[in-house]
Design a protein around this motif. Sequence first.
Motif, PDB file in Angstrom:
ATOM      1  N   ARG A 319      -1.893  -1.753  -3.140  1.00 45.71           N
ATOM      2  CA  ARG A 319      -3.045  -1.655  -2.624  1.00 45.71           C
ATOM      3  C   ARG A 319      -4.650  -1.805  -3.506  1.00 45.71           C
ATOM      4  NH1 ARG A 319      -2.574  -1.687   4.328  1.00 45.71           N
ATOM      5  NH2 ARG A 319      -4.831  -3.233   3.793  1.00 45.71           N
ATOM      6  N   ILE A 320      -5.649  -2.482  -3.069  1.00 44.99           N
ATOM      7  CA  ILE A 320      -7.001  -1.635  -3.669  1.00 44.99           C
ATOM      8  C   ILE A 320      -7.165  -1.018  -2.873  1.00 44.99           C
ATOM      9  CG2 ILE A 320      -8.901  -2.696  -4.166  1.00 44.99           C
ATOM     10  CD1 ILE A 320      -8.190  -5.423  -5.253  1.00 44.99           C
ATOM     11  N   LYS A 344      -4.915 -13.344   2.552  1.00 46.26           N
ATOM     12  CA  LYS A 344      -4.130 -12.282   2.489  1.00 46.26           C
ATOM     13  C   LYS A 344      -5.131 -10.987   1.643  1.00 46.26           C
ATOM     14  CE  LYS A 344      -0.462 -11.522  -0.794  1.00 46.26           C
ATOM     15  NZ  LYS A 344       1.061 -11.609  -1.940  1.00 46.26           N
ATOM     16  N   MET A 345      -6.215 -11.560   0.833  1.00 45.89           N
ATOM     17  CA  MET A 345      -6.921 -10.326   0.006  1.00 45.89           C
ATOM     18  C   MET A 345      -7.822  -9.557   1.055  1.00 45.89           C
ATOM     19  SD  MET A 345     -10.570 -11.027  -1.797  1.00 45.89           S
ATOM     20  CE  MET A 345     -10.944 -11.340  -0.247  1.00 45.89           C
ATOM     21  N   SER A 346      -8.119 -10.029   2.382  1.00 44.88           N
ATOM     22  CA  SER A 346      -8.865  -8.966   3.392  1.00 44.88           C
ATOM     23  C   SER A 346      -8.197  -8.234   4.499  1.00 44.88           C
ATOM     24  CB  SER A 346      -9.752  -9.991   3.869  1.00 44.88           C
ATOM     25  OG  SER A 346      -8.604 -10.694   4.744  1.00 44.88           O
ATOM     26  N   ARG A 347      -6.593  -9.536   4.251  1.00 46.21           N
ATOM     27  CA  ARG A 347      -6.397  -8.417   5.426  1.00 46.21           C
ATOM     28  C   ARG A 347      -4.505  -7.276   4.673  1.00 46.21           C
ATOM     29  NH1 ARG A 347      -4.969 -13.843   8.916  1.00 46.21           N
ATOM     30  NH2 ARG A 347      -7.116 -14.383   9.749  1.00 46.21           N
ATOM     31  N   GLU A 348      -4.587  -7.819   3.250  1.00 49.03           N
ATOM     32  CA  GLU A 348      -3.525  -7.018   2.872  1.00 49.03           C
ATOM     33  C   GLU A 348      -3.267  -6.605   1.481  1.00 49.03           C
ATOM     34  OE1 GLU A 348       0.151  -9.520   2.681  1.00 49.03           O
ATOM     35  OE2 GLU A 348      -0.581 -10.841   4.068  1.00 49.03           O
ATOM     36  N   VAL A 349      -4.218  -6.940   1.123  1.00 43.64           N
ATOM     37  CA  VAL A 349      -4.397  -6.986  -1.100  1.00 43.64           C
ATOM     38  C   VAL A 349      -5.671  -5.569  -0.644  1.00 43.64           C
ATOM     39  CG1 VAL A 349      -5.319  -7.560  -2.725  1.00 43.64           C
ATOM     40  CG2 VAL A 349      -3.751  -8.544  -1.939  1.00 43.64           C
ATOM     41  N   CYS A 350      -6.536  -5.391   0.005  1.00 48.28           N
ATOM     42  CA  CYS A 350      -7.061  -4.750   0.477  1.00 48.28           C
ATOM     43  C   CYS A 350      -7.514  -3.746   1.357  1.00 48.28           C
ATOM     44  CB  CYS A 350      -9.453  -5.464   0.281  1.00 48.28           C
ATOM     45  SG  CYS A 350      -9.725  -6.224  -1.285  1.00 48.28           S
TER      46      CYS A 350
END
Length: 394
Positions: A319-320, A344-350
């Motif tokens: 993750r970031i 996905k970006m806002s909830r999982e990746v970052c």
Amino acid sequence: MQALQGTIVPDGVTSRFLWVNDLHMHILEAGERSAPLVLFLHGFPELAVSWRKILVPIADLGYHVVAPDQRGYGRTTNGNGSAPTVDFEDDVHPYKVLNLVKDVVALAFALGYWQAAAVVGHDWGSHIAGYCALVRPDVFRSVVMMSMPMPGPPSLPFDIGPQESPPITFSIFSQSARDQLAKLQPPCKYYISYFAGPSANDDMLNAPEGLHRFLRAYFHTKSADWPINDPHPLQSREPTELAKLPHYYMMPLDATMPEAVAPHAPSEEEVALNKWLTDDELAVYVAEFQRTGFQGGLNWYRGLQPQYFHELAVFAGRRIEVPAMFLSGRQDWGVFQTPGALQKMSREVCSRMDEEDVVLVDKAGHWVQQEQPEEVVRHIGRFLGKAFSTTIPT
């Protein structure tokens, strides 16, 4: 190669060159060189000058801001002075994501910094900025991704039995995907596979209407000036859903990119009213791409092909972890072209992307930092002020 001059370079911005990785890299910079560093990474078909309206205002907030012509673009050349690529047959490996990330790390180091306060990327630059923060959080202490949500690295199968196989997904480069799109009515093809193909450079460079008119139409159709842009989430990556994308993403099957956007070119009256990209400013893009061609930037799309991109699966599940922001125009289809990527970006990746830092700017399309620069500066300034209450070491 000479430094960039003329009215497109604002007062307070310097154009110069330095050695970065294997490149003689052209950069635009502003602010005190002892201040915390913020790097700005452009997309396609853009240049360092795409940040011309952003650099001085961010520098005035107390930062040393730097925007490079990235690998394959503009005035950045190989060490021998030649353009990084001019031919479709050239080696793709220098344009793989990890080498593009290495270019950015090397740029920060060449400028004399062990850390950058932020890396800010737009379009393709958003993808590279996201991987910069993912791979080297010790160097890039925050990230702003613009107009292209980052869905994270490729996944690997987790906890599968010996007789199980990974799920088969829709791949934009597969022959199956191309066949399915070609069977739609009307038949379509996806712009990424076209950009990764052998004809795109010549098609665009030799557009029947001329390069200036082609780029004018391309920038117009992806902006808030084109009233057809009314983006909304797609339900899946099924071909019938992807076919809802406008022609600059989901192209008519037999069309070149100039042919896809030409019917939607702006009128003379619309061009005259355009204040965010005047004809004089557009002429700088035309002159640079006329000289270099588009193949350098198109090679970034070639690097997305599975045989090159799948090496990023080594970061599967990572993750970031640094403060992250996503910023785009509300009329930008790029936010939704990959279904589910924004969520996905806002909830999982970052892990550190606050709800208030997912920003869609009104009256802006894909070129948000050019269309609404004051709003972009305001939001980036707010984000950096929140992320750093103390000075970042240089």
